[in-house]
Write a protein that holds these residues in place. Sequence first.
Motif, PDB file in Angstrom:
ATOM      1  N   GLY A  38       0.850  -1.180   0.000  1.00 20.13           N
ATOM      2  CA  GLY A  38       0.000   0.000   0.000  1.00 20.13           C
ATOM      3  C   GLY A  38       0.885   1.229   0.000  1.00 20.13           C
ATOM      4  N   ARG A  39       0.376   2.288  -0.533  1.00 21.62           N
ATOM      5  CA  ARG A  39       1.166   3.490  -0.713  1.00 21.62           C
ATOM      6  C   ARG A  39       1.535   4.172   0.598  1.00 21.62           C
ATOM      7  NH1 ARG A  39      -1.111   7.840  -4.770  1.00 21.62           N
ATOM      8  NH2 ARG A  39      -0.011   6.579  -6.278  1.00 21.62           N
ATOM      9  N   TYR A  40       0.700   4.047   1.630  1.00 20.57           N
ATOM     10  CA  TYR A  40       0.857   4.873   2.828  1.00 20.57           C
ATOM     11  C   TYR A  40       1.200   4.122   4.112  1.00 20.57           C
ATOM     12  CZ  TYR A  40      -1.383   8.180  -0.288  1.00 20.57           C
ATOM     13  OH  TYR A  40      -1.689   8.976  -1.357  1.00 20.57           O
ATOM     14  N   LYS A  41       1.195   2.802   4.100  1.00 19.22           N
ATOM     15  CA  LYS A  41       1.349   2.048   5.351  1.00 19.22           C
ATOM     16  C   LYS A  41       2.658   2.342   6.074  1.00 19.22           C
ATOM     17  CE  LYS A  41      -1.831  -1.729   4.445  1.00 19.22           C
ATOM     18  NZ  LYS A  41      -2.269  -1.527   3.082  1.00 19.22           N
ATOM     19  N   LEU A  42       3.769   2.399   5.359  1.00 18.25           N
ATOM     20  CA  LEU A  42       5.043   2.683   6.021  1.00 18.25           C
ATOM     21  C   LEU A  42       5.035   4.077   6.631  1.00 18.25           C
ATOM     22  CD1 LEU A  42       7.598   1.128   3.513  1.00 18.25           C
ATOM     23  CD2 LEU A  42       7.009   0.277   5.789  1.00 18.25           C
ATOM     24  N   HIS A  43       4.471   5.029   5.921  1.00 24.85           N
ATOM     25  CA  HIS A  43       4.409   6.395   6.447  1.00 24.85           C
ATOM     26  C   HIS A  43       3.520   6.453   7.689  1.00 24.85           C
ATOM     27  CE1 HIS A  43       4.953  10.802   5.646  1.00 24.85           C
ATOM     28  NE2 HIS A  43       4.061  10.802   6.609  1.00 24.85           N
ATOM     29  N   ILE A  44       2.411   5.737   7.669  1.00 31.10           N
ATOM     30  CA  ILE A  44       1.518   5.700   8.826  1.00 31.10           C
ATOM     31  C   ILE A  44       2.259   5.129  10.039  1.00 31.10           C
ATOM     32  CG2 ILE A  44      -0.552   4.596   9.791  1.00 31.10           C
ATOM     33  CD1 ILE A  44      -1.776   4.854   6.917  1.00 31.10           C
ATOM     34  N   LEU A  45       3.049   4.081   9.832  1.00 28.10           N
ATOM     35  CA  LEU A  45       3.834   3.529  10.938  1.00 28.10           C
ATOM     36  C   LEU A  45       4.799   4.572  11.497  1.00 28.10           C
ATOM     37  CD1 LEU A  45       4.643  -0.077   9.689  1.00 28.10           C
ATOM     38  CD2 LEU A  45       3.117   0.558  11.556  1.00 28.10           C
ATOM     39  N   CYS A  46       5.434   5.330  10.611  1.00 30.53           N
ATOM     40  CA  CYS A  46       6.356   6.385  11.055  1.00 30.53           C
ATOM     41  C   CYS A  46       5.617   7.443  11.868  1.00 30.53           C
ATOM     42  CB  CYS A  46       7.039   7.046   9.859  1.00 30.53           C
ATOM     43  SG  CYS A  46       8.248   6.014   9.035  1.00 30.53           S
ATOM     44  N   VAL A  47       4.438   7.845  11.416  1.00 27.81           N
ATOM     45  CA  VAL A  47       3.649   8.860  12.123  1.00 27.81           C
ATOM     46  C   VAL A  47       3.254   8.352  13.502  1.00 27.81           C
ATOM     47  CG1 VAL A  47       1.420  10.070  12.105  1.00 27.81           C
ATOM     48  CG2 VAL A  47       2.803   9.957  10.024  1.00 27.81           C
ATOM     49  N   LEU A  48       2.801   7.105  13.572  1.00 28.46           N
ATOM     50  CA  LEU A  48       2.340   6.558  14.850  1.00 28.46           C
ATOM     51  C   LEU A  48       3.488   6.242  15.797  1.00 28.46           C
ATOM     52  CD1 LEU A  48      -0.656   4.345  13.712  1.00 28.46           C
ATOM     53  CD2 LEU A  48      -0.685   6.645  14.700  1.00 28.46           C
ATOM     54  N   TYR A  49       4.693   6.178  15.286  1.00 30.48           N
ATOM     55  CA  TYR A  49       5.857   5.987  16.157  1.00 30.48           C
ATOM     56  C   TYR A  49       5.954   7.149  17.159  1.00 30.48           C
ATOM     57  CZ  TYR A  49      10.658   5.619  17.750  1.00 30.48           C
ATOM     58  OH  TYR A  49      11.779   5.540  18.542  1.00 30.48           O
ATOM     59  N   GLY A  50       5.485   8.316  16.757  1.00 31.06           N
ATOM     60  CA  GLY A  50       5.507   9.483  17.635  1.00 31.06           C
ATOM     61  C   GLY A  50       4.431   9.466  18.704  1.00 31.06           C
ATOM     62  N   GLY A  51       3.587   8.458  18.709  1.00 35.50           N
ATOM     63  CA  GLY A  51       2.529   8.348  19.708  1.00 35.50           C
ATOM     64  C   GLY A  51       1.167   8.275  19.041  1.00 35.50           C
ATOM     65  N   PRO A  52       0.126   8.068  19.845  1.00 38.75           N
ATOM     66  CA  PRO A  52      -1.225   7.948  19.294  1.00 38.75           C
ATOM     67  C   PRO A  52      -1.608   9.191  18.494  1.00 38.75           C
ATOM     68  CG  PRO A  52      -1.197   7.309  21.594  1.00 38.75           C
ATOM     69  CD  PRO A  52       0.148   7.917  21.291  1.00 38.75           C
TER      70      PRO A  52
END
Length: 134
Positions: A38-52
Amino acid sequence: MNKTMTESRGPAFSSLTGLDMSHIRLCPAIAFNQILNGRYKLHILCVLYGGPRRYGEIGRSLLHGSLNRPITPRILSRELKQMEERGLITRKAYPVVPKRVEYSLTERGRALVPVLAEIIRWGSSGVHEEILGV
């Protein structure tokens, strides 16, 4: 063990890592690609690394790294749902009005952070932009 079972297994040892792979049926690289397809899954993981994060925060954060092409709500919802189904993130809905939902990484999702860090380290040279002609 019959012949077909033996043929479906990979090599005994990975030439890349030197690890015993005789118990693995699916190549980990192929599995990684399927899990995070998927185009965004890795980026979403990076964003959520910063917290909820809330749905809108995730959507807005995706503008920065995707050449300012907005993600559609339908696609963002699909990506988040697939990631939740695969145990990478959790979705927590609060019993308030207006509706409030937060997403966060699970242990399984956090286990991918070192892999993401290496991808970002590789990309920090800008070689990915050269390859893609960006």
